[in-house]
Design a protein around this motif. Structure first.
Motif, PDB file in Angstrom:
ATOM      1  N   GLU A   1       0.828  -1.192   0.000  1.00  0.00           N
ATOM      2  CA  GLU A   1       0.000   0.000   0.000  1.00  0.00           C
ATOM      3  C   GLU A   1       0.872   1.254   0.000  1.00  0.00           C
ATOM      4  OE1 GLU A   1      -0.441  -2.565   2.096  1.00  0.00           O
ATOM      5  OE2 GLU A   1      -2.224  -3.392   1.127  1.00  0.00           O
ATOM      6  N   MET A   2       2.007   1.188   0.696  1.00  0.00           N
ATOM      7  CA  MET A   2       2.905   2.343   0.723  1.00  0.00           C
ATOM      8  C   MET A   2       3.497   2.629  -0.663  1.00  0.00           C
ATOM      9  SD  MET A   2       4.664   1.575   4.413  1.00  0.00           S
ATOM     10  CE  MET A   2       5.863   2.903   4.462  1.00  0.00           C
ATOM     11  N   SER A   3       3.609   1.602  -1.505  1.00  0.00           N
ATOM     12  CA  SER A   3       4.033   1.868  -2.882  1.00  0.00           C
ATOM     13  C   SER A   3       3.084   2.858  -3.545  1.00  0.00           C
ATOM     14  CB  SER A   3       4.076   0.573  -3.708  1.00  0.00           C
ATOM     15  OG  SER A   3       5.175  -0.225  -3.318  1.00  0.00           O
ATOM     16  N   MET A   4       1.812   2.815  -3.146  1.00  0.00           N
ATOM     17  CA  MET A   4       0.821   3.763  -3.698  1.00  0.00           C
ATOM     18  C   MET A   4       0.920   5.123  -3.013  1.00  0.00           C
ATOM     19  SD  MET A   4      -0.526   1.786  -5.908  1.00  0.00           S
ATOM     20  CE  MET A   4       0.555   0.336  -5.979  1.00  0.00           C
ATOM     21  N   THR A   5       0.931   5.114  -1.669  1.00  0.00           N
ATOM     22  CA  THR A   5       0.811   6.380  -0.940  1.00  0.00           C
ATOM     23  C   THR A   5       2.133   7.145  -0.868  1.00  0.00           C
ATOM     24  OG1 THR A   5       1.157   5.194   1.133  1.00  0.00           O
ATOM     25  CG2 THR A   5      -1.117   5.561   0.457  1.00  0.00           C
ATOM     26  N   ASP A   6       3.249   6.431  -0.941  1.00  0.00           N
ATOM     27  CA  ASP A   6       4.544   7.107  -0.857  1.00  0.00           C
ATOM     28  C   ASP A   6       5.196   7.313  -2.219  1.00  0.00           C
ATOM     29  OD1 ASP A   6       4.119   6.802   1.882  1.00  0.00           O
ATOM     30  OD2 ASP A   6       6.261   6.490   2.260  1.00  0.00           O
ATOM     31  N   SER A   7       5.023   6.356  -3.133  1.00  0.00           N
ATOM     32  CA  SER A   7       5.722   6.443  -4.424  1.00  0.00           C
ATOM     33  C   SER A   7       4.788   6.905  -5.535  1.00  0.00           C
ATOM     34  CB  SER A   7       6.334   5.081  -4.775  1.00  0.00           C
ATOM     35  OG  SER A   7       7.294   4.700  -3.807  1.00  0.00           O
ATOM     36  N   VAL A   8       3.759   6.107  -5.813  1.00  0.00           N
ATOM     37  CA  VAL A   8       2.882   6.410  -6.960  1.00  0.00           C
ATOM     38  C   VAL A   8       2.173   7.746  -6.787  1.00  0.00           C
ATOM     39  CG1 VAL A   8       0.900   5.574  -8.304  1.00  0.00           C
ATOM     40  CG2 VAL A   8       2.635   3.968  -7.509  1.00  0.00           C
ATOM     41  N   ILE A   9       2.038   8.213  -5.563  1.00  0.00           N
ATOM     42  CA  ILE A   9       1.376   9.510  -5.363  1.00  0.00           C
ATOM     43  C   ILE A   9       2.078  10.616  -6.159  1.00  0.00           C
ATOM     44  CG2 ILE A   9       2.654  10.226  -3.282  1.00  0.00           C
ATOM     45  CD1 ILE A   9      -0.170  11.134  -2.178  1.00  0.00           C
TER      46      ILE A   9
END
Lengths: 337, 337, 337, 337
Positions: free
Chosen positions: B168-176
Motif C-alpha cells: 500500500e505504501m508503494s501507492m501512498t509514498d511512491s505512486v502519489i
C-alpha cells in the motif's frame, strides 16, 4: 554445406513479397529466385523478369515446380495454412510470413501434417529474432546481467494504417510480433491477456480503437505491457525493455543519423518497418537458406506460429469483450524441442 | 518584493527535513531557518546550531513562534493534517510534504479551514512540478508539439526500501508522485485505477508486492500506466513519456556523466531521489519563498493534495481487492482556481 | 559559518552583471545586493530599485561603501585590474569576471598587491569549475577510470558575435575558458600554443578568423585541441573530452528535453552560455559567498587568472604571427598553494 | 543484370581475406568463391574446402584461372600494385584492399595500365564509403542541412597493435581511412599535413608515437583534424563530425546495446573494426559484385587510391620531419570522372 544455390519460389508479391524477392535475388548468399506467383499478373511478370524467374499461373505450380527447392509465402494470411500444407505435401521447406494461420485450428493442422511428414519443414516469419537489438537484450538476460525478468515493456507504433484496418488487426498483425518476442525472450508461454482502449487518436477511422494497451502475463507471472498505436503519425517506433530483479536491458533508439542546426539536434528515425527491420529480414532469410543447406531447421517453427496465433486470438476476444481472457498452455510436442 | 528574509520554521528533521534545512539556510535566497522541532532532540539541537536556529520542544511552539513567518512540515504523514491546520490557525504559510494527509477526510478538513481563513496558505510538496525535465514535457504538450495527449507512461524505480515498507505504501509514498504528475501534465482528474502484481522480485520482503503495475485513466480517457518497483536495486530511475496524437515527449536519461573503458561506455545514474530531484527541491523551496514574499501562492495547493490522496487511497483499495476502483471527481472550489 | 548576510556591491550591470545581481538577490543563500555602479545610469537605477540596493555614482564608492562587504566586478576587462586593486586596498573580497586583466603586467600587479595585503581576497570568474559535467570529468580522471590524460579535445561554439569581435578576442574572451579548464583538469601549465585559421564561415565579418583551431601543449606534453567558432549559428555548444591511456571521459550532450514528431527526434539545445552555464554560475557565486562566510578562499585565484592571461596573450601572438608561440612557466607563489 | 554468379578469386587469406571469403561465399548475392591463394598453404586449403573453392599454388594462377571472373586482393600492401597490374593484364575486375600501393609511383603505374586497358577495372577497399553513418553525414552535407563544410573532426582509436607497428604505419594503415573519408565527404583534395606527437601512452612500444594528432587542410581550407590512437585500450572507436557554417553532422555512437545495473548504464561498444565495419564491408563487396554484373564500376577507384597514398606518404614525411608538408594536387584524368 553445399555450394549449390537454393532455388526459391515466392508466393505473394506485394510489399513484403517484393522485398523478399529482392533479398533472395540481390542481398543474400546461396539462393536465387526461380518462380513467382501473385494475383496481380502484370506486376508479377515484371518482378520475375527483373530477377530471371518465371511467373507461374498458380501458387500450386510454384510449390510443385521442379525448379523450386523452397518456398516463401507472403500472400494474405487467410491462404497461409493451405499453402503451407501444400509445401509440406511436396516435402519442401517453407518460410511462411506471420501469422502461420489466422485460426488455431489451421495452425494445428499444419503441425499435424508436418509431424506426419516426419521432418521440420516450416519456419514462421518472426524476423525480430534476427534483430541485433533484441538479440543483445536476450544475451543480457541470459548472461545474468539483469537478474530474472519481471516485467516486459513494449511499444509498437506505426505511422498510419488504411481505413480498413480494425482493432482486431492491431492484435493479429501488430501485437503478434510482441507475442512472439515475449515468448522468445522469456522462454515461457503467455497465459492471460486483457486489452484497454482509452482515449482515441483523432487521426484514426472511427471504428478503430487506437491506441490500445495490451496487458499479458506469462506462466511465471511476468507482466507484458504492450502499447500498440497504429496511427502514431510521427514515425515507426518499436521499443522494448526487460525489467529484471537486478537491472534492465532495452533496445537502443535505432536512430539513423543526426544533424544539428538552429538550436535543435535533429535525429532521423526509421520511417517504417521496412527500414527499421530491413537488416533483420535479410538476416532471417539468410539464416533460413543456411539452415536449408545445412539440413537444420532454424528460426521460429510451427509450434511458435501456433502459440502466437493462440494468444493473438485470445487478444482479439479481449478486444471484443473488454474482459481478461485466459490462454490455455499447450504442450509442446517433442518434435519441436 | 521585500528584501526582508522570510523566517522559516521546520517540523520534522529526518532525511528530507534535514535537506530542507540545508536548502533554506544555504541554497536559496530570501529566507533563513529560525526554529526547528523533531522528536530526536539531540539531532535537532545539532542541526539548529549549524544554521543559527533554535530547537523548540514542540511543533506548536515552532508554528506559533514570533520568530517564524512560514513553516515547512516534514514530519511523518500522520501528523500532516493536524500541523497544517495549526499553521492555518496561526495565519502562516505552510509547505507540507506529500501527502497533505493520509486520508481524504483530513485533507477535506484542511481545505475547509483554509477557505474559512479566507486566503491560500498551504502548498503541498510535489517537487516534480519544479523539475526541468517535466517542465519541458509540459511545455512540449502545451505548445502543441505532440498533438493531444493519449497515453502517459511512467516508471518509478527505487533501489530498495526497508522491510517495513508495504504494498500500500508503494501507492501512498511512491505512486502519489505520478498521480500528481499526471494531473498536472494532463490538466484533468483521474477517474479509475487498477493494480496488477505479477512476478515478484526475490529481493523484497515476502509481504510486499514488488513490482506492481498501476493502470489509471483520466476523465478524457488518457491511460496512465505506472510501473512502481521499490527494490529495483540498480539505481533510482524515474521516467515519463507522454504519447500524443502526433508525437511523443519524454524525460531525458538524467545521466550524470560518463567514462569509457574496456569496450564499455559507463554512464553514471543518480543513486537516489535526493540526487535526482535535488535541483527540483531547491527550485520548489525558492519558488515557495518567492511566492510568500510576493504575496502570491504558487505550486501544488490543498486541492491538489486532496485529489492526490483521493486517488492514492483508491489505489490502496485496488491493491487489496485486485479489482478496478472508480474514483469520484470532486468539484474544485473557486477558491483554488 | 555566520548567518549574517554578505552585502555585495556589483560593478558593471550589463548582461552578466545583471545576471549576477539576480543571482545574489534571488537565487543564492547568505547574501544580498546593497550597491551598484554602471555607466548606464538609468538602467542601474532601475536594477537597484528591483533588489533594494542603491546605485552609486562611481565604482570607487561601491567598493568603499560601509554597506558593502564584498564586490563583484563585471565591467569591461580593461577596468578589471584597477578595480580589483582598489578592492584589495579596501581589504574586501572580490569576484572578478574573467579575465583578471587583459595584460600579464596588470595581473602581476594584482598578485603583488594581494600578497602584500597578506590574505587571499581575489577570485576569478571561471565558472566552468562549478559545472556538474566538468566536475564529473575531473572526478573520472582523478579516480583513475581512464588512466593518465593524453589529449584534451575541446569545442567552443557560440551562435554569433557582433561585428566588433576580433580574431584576438576569440582567444581572450572565448578560448580563455578552455585555457583555465585545461589547467584545472590536468593540474599543469600550458607551454606552447599555435592557431590555425582554415576555411572561414561566410557568416562572419571579413576581418574575423572564424572558426579557428588552437593547438596547445601542457608541460607533460598533453595536446589540447580547441576549436573556437564564434558564429556557429546553430546554437551554443561547448564540448570537452579527455582521452586517457585506458579510456575517455567527456561532457554529456547538455540537451534540455526532447519531443518526437514527423520521423524526427528533436532535442532542444541551450541557446546561449547564459542557459548552458546558468547552474554553474549560480554554484560559483554561492560557493564564493560560502567561502567569504567561512573565511576560506575558494575557486580560481589570482594566480589562475595570471596564468590564463599569459596563455591567452600567447595565443593572440600566435593568431597574429601564424607561428608556434612558447609560453614561459611561471613559478606559483606559495601564497597560492 | 545477369543472374550468373560472379566467380571470385581471393589472394591473401589472413584476417581480412578470410572475412572476404566468408562474405562472398555466405553473406552476399550473385557471387561465389572459386579459387584462393595464400602463403599459408594448410590454412588456405582448409578455407577452400569450406567454401567449395580450390587452393592454387600461386597468385598468378588465381588471377588467370578460367574459373575466376574477378579478384579480391587482401595480401600485404607491398604486393598490391604488382597483383593489380596482373589483374588488369588479364582484363578482370579487381577489388584491392587499401592501400592501392605503398608508393605513389606504383599507384601511378596502376593508373597508367588501367587507362591503357581502356576500361575501369580497379576498386580500392575504402569500405567506410558504404557505412550507413558516413552516408548519412554526406547526405546531410549534400542536402544543405549544415551549410558549407569548414572543419572535419576525426578520431580513430584502435584497442591495440603488435609491437612491430610503427608511427608511420599509423598514417599508412589507419589515417589513410580518414584521408579517403575526407576526400569523399568534402569532394576536394588535401593539400597540407602536419603531425603532432604529444604525451605518449605508457601502453605502447617505446618506438611508437601514440597517440598522434594529424592536422590536414583541403584545397578550400577545410581543416581536417585526426586523432589516431592505436593503443587506446578501451575499444575500437571511430568518430567523425563535419562542422558546417550553419550546423554540424556526426556519426552516432555505434553502441551495440545496453543494460543497467548497480547505478550504471553499461553500453557495449564494438570491440574491433571487424565488428564496427562488418556491415560496411558486406555492402562494399555486394556493391562491387553488383557493379561487375551491371558493367558499371563503383566505389573508390584507382585515382582515389593514388590520392590517398600521396597524402599518406606526405603524412609519413611529416611524422619523420615534424614539419608541415605540402601535398601537390594531381590532375584527375577524365578517365576517372
Amino acid at each position: 554445406m553445399t555450394t549449390e544455390l537454393v532455388r526459391v519460389g515466392i508466393i505473394g508479391c506485394g510489399n513484403i513479397g517484393a522485398d523478399h524477392i529482392d533479398r533472395v535475388a540481390n542481398q543474400i548468399s546461396g539462393a536465387r529466385v526461380t518462380a513467382l506467383f501473385d494475383v496481380a499478373t502484370d506486376r508479377v511478370k515484371e518482378l520475375a523478369a527483373q530477377v530471371g524467374a518465371v511467373a507461374l499461373p498458380t501458387a500450386s505450380e510454384v510449390i510443385n515446380s521442379p525448379d523450386v527447392d523452397a518456398i516463401i509465402i507472403a500472400s494474405p494470411g487467410e491462404y497461409h495454412a493451405a499453402l503451407t500444407l501444400e509445401c509440406i505435401a511436396a516435402g519442401k521447406p517453407v518460410m511462411c510470413e506471420k501469422p502461420l494461420a489466422p485460426t488455431v485450428e489451421e495452425c494445428e493442422a499444419v503441425l499435424a501434417a508436418e509431424q506426419a511428414a516426419g521432418r521440420r519443414l516450416v519456419q514462421v516469419g518472426f524476423m525480430r529474432r534476427n534483430d541485433v537489438g533484441y538479440r543483445h537484450m536476450k544475451d543480457n538476460l541470459t548472461a545474468g546481467n539483469i537478474g530474472e525478468a519481471l516485467i516486459l515493456h513494449c511499444e509498437h507504433r506505426n505511422p498510419d494504417v488504411p481505413d480498413s484496418f480494425t482493432s482486431e488487426m492491431s492484435m493479429t498483425d501488430s501485437v503478434i510480433h510482441e507475442i512472439d518476442t515475449a515468448r522468445w525472450l522469456l522462454g515461457e508461454e503467455i497465459v492471460r491477456v486483457r486489452v484497454i482502449a482509452g482515449k482515441q487518436t483523432p487521426n484514426a477511422a472511427s471504428h478503430l480503437n487506437d491506441p490500445q494497451l495490451v496487458i499479458m502475463e506469462s506462466q511465471s507471472g511476468v507482466i507484458i505491457s504492450v502499447e500498440v498505436f497504429v496511427n502514431a503519425k510521427y514515425g515507426y517506433d518499436v521499443r522494448c525493455e526487460i525489467v529484471g530483479s537486478n537491472g534492465v536491458t532495452s533496445l537502443g533508439t535505432q536512430d539513423l543519423g543526426q544533424f544539428v542546426s538552429d538550436t535543435r539536434r535533429t535525429v532521423t528515425m526509421p520511417a517504417n518497418w521496412r527500414v527499421r527491420f530491413g537488416d533483420a529480414y535479410r538476416a532471417e532469410i539468410q539464416d533460413w537458406i543456411n539452415g536449408i543447406k545445412a539440413g537444420e531447421p532454424r528460426g521460429a517453427n510451427s509450434f511458435d506460429g501456433l502459440a502466437a496465433t493462440l494468444v493473438a486470438q485470445a487478444a482479439v476476444r479481449a478486444v471484443k469483450s473488454g474482459e481478461t481472457v485466459e490462454v490455455p498452455v499447450l504442450e509442446k510436442p517433442a518434435f519441436y524441442a
